[in-house]
Motif scaffolding. Sequence first.
Motif, PDB file in Angstrom:
ATOM      1  N   ALA A 136      13.689  65.778  75.270  1.00  0.00           N
ATOM      2  CA  ALA A 136      13.300  65.916  76.245  1.00  0.00           C
ATOM      3  C   ALA A 136      13.548  64.766  77.152  1.00  0.00           C
ATOM      4  CB  ALA A 136      11.733  64.424  75.537  1.00  0.00           C
ATOM      5  N   LEU A 137      12.698  65.070  78.828  1.00  0.00           N
ATOM      6  CA  LEU A 137      13.856  64.254  80.096  1.00  0.00           C
ATOM      7  C   LEU A 137      13.642  63.127  79.391  1.00  0.00           C
ATOM      8  CD1 LEU A 137      12.167  67.560  82.280  1.00  0.00           C
ATOM      9  CD2 LEU A 137      14.955  67.033  81.026  1.00  0.00           C
ATOM     10  N   PRO A 138      14.543  62.673  79.615  1.00  0.00           N
ATOM     11  CA  PRO A 138      14.929  61.334  80.397  1.00  0.00           C
ATOM     12  C   PRO A 138      13.478  60.809  81.570  1.00  0.00           C
ATOM     13  CG  PRO A 138      16.286  61.699  80.896  1.00  0.00           C
ATOM     14  CD  PRO A 138      15.880  63.014  80.172  1.00  0.00           C
ATOM     15  N   LYS A 139      13.026  59.632  81.414  1.00  0.00           N
ATOM     16  CA  LYS A 139      12.434  59.192  81.811  1.00  0.00           C
ATOM     17  C   LYS A 139      12.766  58.247  83.370  1.00  0.00           C
ATOM     18  CE  LYS A 139       8.900  57.877  79.070  1.00  0.00           C
ATOM     19  NZ  LYS A 139       7.516  56.492  77.914  1.00  0.00           N
ATOM     20  N   PRO A 140      11.984  58.450  84.381  1.00  0.00           N
ATOM     21  CA  PRO A 140      12.819  58.447  85.474  1.00  0.00           C
ATOM     22  C   PRO A 140      12.826  56.801  85.564  1.00  0.00           C
ATOM     23  CG  PRO A 140      11.093  58.828  86.450  1.00  0.00           C
ATOM     24  CD  PRO A 140      10.930  59.052  85.029  1.00  0.00           C
ATOM     25  N   PRO A 141      14.050  55.670  86.047  1.00  0.00           N
ATOM     26  CA  PRO A 141      13.639  54.285  86.256  1.00  0.00           C
ATOM     27  C   PRO A 141      12.638  53.705  86.675  1.00  0.00           C
ATOM     28  CG  PRO A 141      15.140  54.650  87.498  1.00  0.00           C
ATOM     29  CD  PRO A 141      15.187  56.746  86.721  1.00  0.00           C
ATOM     30  N   ALA A 142      11.830  52.644  86.473  1.00  0.00           N
ATOM     31  CA  ALA A 142      10.739  52.536  87.680  1.00  0.00           C
ATOM     32  C   ALA A 142      11.492  52.063  88.759  1.00  0.00           C
ATOM     33  CB  ALA A 142      10.225  50.921  87.449  1.00  0.00           C
ATOM     34  N   PRO A 143      10.257  51.946  89.593  1.00  0.00           N
ATOM     35  CA  PRO A 143      10.540  51.833  91.548  1.00  0.00           C
ATOM     36  C   PRO A 143      11.423  50.129  91.235  1.00  0.00           C
ATOM     37  CG  PRO A 143       9.169  52.361  91.658  1.00  0.00           C
ATOM     38  CD  PRO A 143       9.143  52.726  89.892  1.00  0.00           C
ATOM     39  N   THR A 144      12.380  49.741  91.904  1.00  0.00           N
ATOM     40  CA  THR A 144      12.453  48.049  92.512  1.00  0.00           C
ATOM     41  C   THR A 144      12.101  47.603  93.170  1.00  0.00           C
ATOM     42  OG1 THR A 144      14.805  48.729  91.710  1.00  0.00           O
ATOM     43  CG2 THR A 144      14.395  46.344  92.880  1.00  0.00           C
TER      44      THR A 144
END
Length: 316
Positions: A303-311
């Motif tokens: 599975a592809l890693p989830k992108p980090p939540a925007p700051t």
Amino acid sequence: MSAERWNVGILTVSDRVSAGQAEDRSGPVARQTLERLRPTAKDEFHLATVPDDIDKIKAALLDWCRQGFHLVVTTGGTGFSPRDVSPEATKQVIEREAPGLAQAMMAEGLRVTPHAMLSRAIAGIRGRTLIVNVPGSPKAVAESLGAISVALPHAIALLRSEPDASLPSAHASPSGAEPSSTCPTDRPHQHEKDFVHSHGMHLHPRGEATGVHKHEKEFAGSHGVRLPSHGVGNEFKFDSDAGRWSLVSDNATSQDHASHGHEHHGHHSCGHHKRAATDTGGLQVSPAWPTGPLPDPLPPVPALPKPPAPTPRPLH
């Protein structure tokens, strides 16, 4: 072999000449021009005159065609006048058109005067008879017949199906070459460059075989070359930790390929492209690219890693 004697009909189409009100000057010029074309043939000429009438022109043409004349020339009646109907009468007689002759006469006339474009003269074939319209001017008669004189003997020989009615040497096939039975252009391929030229295909640059290599095995057989296995029979293993395929064993080595005394120059034309990786049979194949049988079941796709939540950014 002496040339066959032609029967030539020259039909002057003119109301005034047929009524005896004017002298026929174009008919004799047509005869002289054709006599100069074949000075030793002793052709037989038949001269006649008819008025500018479609039915009478047709009757004269059909009569000479039934008699098997080799060539019929009409003079006059090719312009824009309402009484100029020689092309219309000729179209009702001929079975096939010969537009190249009319185009050659037009081209020659335009070299002399722009008024030549007003001529509607045509040429065509009925049975074995060639019929040619020329204008009524004596000068135009000589120019028109002179323009097509180089092709008349060959044209009439073809209509008579004479054995020597072959194409000029410039269009003949190379000596001893037979057209390819599988070639849609019916052209002999003495070299693969010829095939490439006529078929728009890109073959092996070595170009020694005379045919199409639909498969690499045919290419190898015709050139005496063993091609690399391209991964057939090689073993690959999927490394789940590395997430890639790895080459386990190679059944085709570069040494085995080199023992056949052929360097694989044609990788572009045979569909092979080098990759900077393991050497398999003289062919560069990437071990990370599987060409052997796939494992069953297939390994799961990570599975592809989830992108980090925007700051969040403060508003100013």
